[in-house]
Design a protein around this motif. Sequence first.
Motif: not given
Ligand SMILES: *[C@@H]1O[C@H](CO)[C@@H](O)[C@H](O)[C@H]1NC(C)=O
Length: 876
Positions: A549-555, A575-577
Amino acid sequence: MHFAPWVALLAVTKYAAANPFVISDNSQVEKRDLAYSEPYYPSPWMNPTAQGWEDAYAKAKEFVSQLTLAEKVNLTTGVGWQGEQCVGQVGSIPRLGFRSLCMQDSPLGIRFADYVSAFTSGQTVAASFDRDLIYRRGKAMGEENKIKGVDVLLGPVAGPIGRAPAGGRNWEGFSPDPYLTGVAMAETVKGIQDAGVVACAKHFIGNEQEHFRQVGESQGRGYNISETLSSNIDDKTMHELYLWPFVDAVRAGVGSIMCSYTQINNSYGCQNSKTLNGLLKNELGFQGFVMSDWQAQHSGAASAVAGLDMSMPGDTVFNSGFSFWGTNLTLAVLNGTVPQYRVDDMAMRIMAAYFKVGRTLDQIPINFDSWTRDTFGPIHYAANEGHQQINWHVDAQEDHGDLIREIAAKSTVLLKNDGALPLKKPKFLAVIGEDSGPSPLGPNGCADRGCNMGTLAMGWGSGTSDFPYLVTPIEALQAQALQDRTRIEAVLNNSASSTIETLVKQEGATALVFVNANSGEGFISVDGNEGDRRNLTLWGNGDELIKNVSSLCNNTIVVIHSVGPTLVSDWYDSPNVTAILWAGLPGQESGRSIVDVLYGKVNPAARTPFTWAAKREDYGADVLYEPNNGHGAPQQDFTEGIFIDYRALDRAEIDPIFEFGFGLSYTTFEYSDIKVEKINAKEYKPTTGKGTEAPTFGNYSTELEDYLFPKSSFPYIWQYIYPYVNTTSSLKDASMDPEFGKTAEEFLPPGVLESAAQNLEPAGPGLTDQPGGNPQLFDELYTVTAKITNTGDVEGDEIPQLYVSLGGKDDPPVVLRGFDRIRVEPGCTAVFSTTLTRRDVSNWDVESQNWVITSSPKTVFIGPSSRKLPLSAPLP
Ligand SMILES: *[C@@H]1O[C@H](CO)[C@@H](O)[C@H](O)[C@H]1NC(C)=O
Ligand SMILES: *[C@@H]1O[C@H](CO)[C@@H](O)[C@H](O)[C@H]1NC(C)=O
Ligand SMILES: *[C@@H]1O[C@H](CO)[C@@H](O)[C@H](O)[C@H]1NC(C)=O
Ligand SMILES: *[C@@H]1O[C@H](CO)[C@@H](O)[C@H](O)[C@H]1NC(C)=O
Ligand SMILES: *[C@@H]1O[C@H](CO)[C@@H](O)[C@H](O)[C@H]1NC(C)=O
Ligand SMILES: *[C@@H]1O[C@H](CO)[C@@H](O)[C@H](O)[C@H]1NC(C)=O
Ligand SMILES: *[C@@H]1O[C@H](CO)[C@@H](O)[C@H](O)[C@H]1NC(C)=O
Ligand SMILES: *[C@@H]1O[C@H](CO)[C@@H](O)[C@H](O)[C@H]1NC(C)=O
Ligand SMILES: *[C@@H]1O[C@H](CO)[C@@H](O)[C@H](O)[C@H]1NC(C)=O
Ligand SMILES: *[C@@H]1O[C@H](CO)[C@@H](O)[C@H](O)[C@H]1NC(C)=O
């Protein structure tokens, strides 16, 4: 639970093995290199002049003095597993109209009952660091037990204290820090007993893991052991760590203590004279009664003289129809093996505990049945006899739901927040994870919560209760979202990767990921976890879920429901967590309480009551998963001493991910102005002198006929435990076991029957002192104050913590010795003030068997966590 028939035989033939006094046929225990428990006899008798117990003992004396031997034995012995309505009941005294006493699980609510509340777990409420809240939880649980007719609530728990983070029942207790657990024990005991119910501090002592706690259970899993685990604990570690919280329970007036399945130094917890007679009854001056854990008793006369006062549930093994006590205890007194004063003492202690909490002979009826929800049924469930009304379905919940919501919210720890919280009418919430939703089987779908489906709000085992309802996170979030006109979508299947991906990568998503890790009591195994957790990672691929989830969502906001720490290294610093919350095991108000915190209706303040280490090995101590002593008792050497949890990491200078005592708020605080003031206290004097001679209460008949089963008065209930004999031909015939055709021979060495006045312990209370130890240990020596300023924009609670460095080379860098939870308005300053007692700044001295203040220079520290201590001052 199923036991091979030969397990019963083992229990009979091996009873002597673990008692150092009885000649043993077990070569394992005689091996010189195994830890050994010193004998401590005779068993200290009650002290009716102990402060706080005078009235209770006056009433107990009046009552017990009227009893016959068989009636006294009835008070001490359970009638057998499922013999009556409660999980444990002793015999009754019909002649005086006294119904049998009812003991009931559990430490977070009432097990096996309807219309009762499911409270937040002990470990979770410990995170509140809020004495008043902990007290109110205890009081509310006590009230419900009283309404249902329960006399003894089987809790609170300080064993396990949480030596190993994977320990299955850690969540039933409070914290691996003994000071915090001690405070929580005292507050819970006071709460329960102020409500008129006897509390039971358990499990005494060294009961730190589920593996090998019982022989039958272990054999059922293919471990061929003949004795239960031995926790080998040195004297200093015992005093400074494991015994510490029990001291607080005893000082708070706890009425009963449950001895454990585990052995201590190769002597069973319920017949270990050193721990029961020595530590508990003499050194702490405990005035209540000791009851066995269910099937933790392994001998008759030996356990009686070692300090056990009540046999639970009474039968040798469940439904054997035989007992180490009952008939055997009557006979042991008649044939002179167990002195009368010991049985009188048992009865006195039991009745004193009962009167101490304000009970009278006008008893509250037991209005529920543990074994069925049917309104009518057999009152003697095991025997299927005595059909009548057994359930009255009395609603005992009162307004406790509101309290549980408050407790759970105030116990939720904010571990990380990059500004994502509190939520303010978010546009789009994507709620992810099985842990956010209901179980398809309902909240009580698995017996004793022995599965992991849906949101986790309780562990498994006997320390559970039935949910009257369970507000899941998704329900409460949805209700809030509807109010806010927030778009909300939930995926409650951790494996539905593509569905989840499609949802969370949408522009503007706030992802709330709910994950969990579960554990419980050893009689149930869930997904290969035999009570203890087999790993410290999240269940149901939780870590992968968060990473995806956090690899796709920055919040991505993570909420963890767990029974202790989990390994978060892989994802916590992404940083996305943007936020991480530990919500523990919140109980029935799970959803509403987490919404309160997520949306800032409650400003979080709670602190993690254990360390979140980067690696499992960092904790230093762990569960023993494989037997290490052939067929003999697995040996668990507590070689780490007092260095568990933060003390282990601090000593090894290992950085944790989140340290003990850490937790964030939606505001910020600053600390200033530490002041230490010395209070003039008298010089410490070891207690000296002797107690009294062993008293007896009333006479007993030595005629065997007087103990014959009164067939004309009532029928023999199948498998039921009585104090009577079946034959009057001879004592020997009367104690013949019809099953095995032999007597239960137990011979005790001379000296254990001693009834002369005994020496008091130097570290113990004097004759008119409050139980808990030498009263001067509780003298206040220092007042320490500091100022705390709310430097943020919102009102919030702060939890200032005081740590002491005792300064010796074997001392931990710091130990917790004070805390408070203080509300501070933005821009305002509050004063944190606490005192340090003699006990707080002492070490246990093995040589003098007493507490001493060493000459090492000592320092006090104050700050918001165990690793963030901005203020310090030397202790003069
Ligand atoms: C954080 O989320 C963004 C999508 O909003 C994604 O492109 C980015 O790779 C993510 N970063 C990490 C470190 O997972
Ligand atoms: C266990 O053995 C250790 C080491 O000899 C000793 O210090 C301790 O007091 C013993 N504890 C008990 C309960 O026997
Ligand atoms: C002992 O307890 C049993 C079960 O409650 C009861 O039937 C019996 O009468 C009691 N015996 C005495 C001597 O009070
Ligand atoms: C268990 O160990 C005992 C020796 O203590 C042995 O006699 C017995 O055969 C073993 N049982 C199994 C199932 O291996
Ligand atoms: C007495 O205790 C022994 C074990 O020590 C047990 O085998 C026996 O069955 C007991 N007798 C009764 C009457 O319960
Ligand atoms: C969860 O999702 C996986 C993958 O799509 C699927 O195989 C499984 O059947 C789903 N489970 C349930 C209970 O729907
Ligand atoms: C840890 O145990 C849980 C529960 O049994 C299981 O779901 C998980 O897959 C295990 N993790 C690892 C890394 O084996
Ligand atoms: C996430 O990414 C979006 C779009 O790139 C951006 O507008 C938003 O500020 C980011 N949110 C956070 C919490 O970084
Ligand atoms: C006493 O008699 C009852 C009823 O026959 C039987 O169930 C029980 O086992 C006997 N107890 C002893 C100690 O013989
Ligand atoms: C006395 O009775 C008890 C209980 O049945 C038994 O364990 C013990 O061996 C007996 N002692 C003697 C000397 O007969």
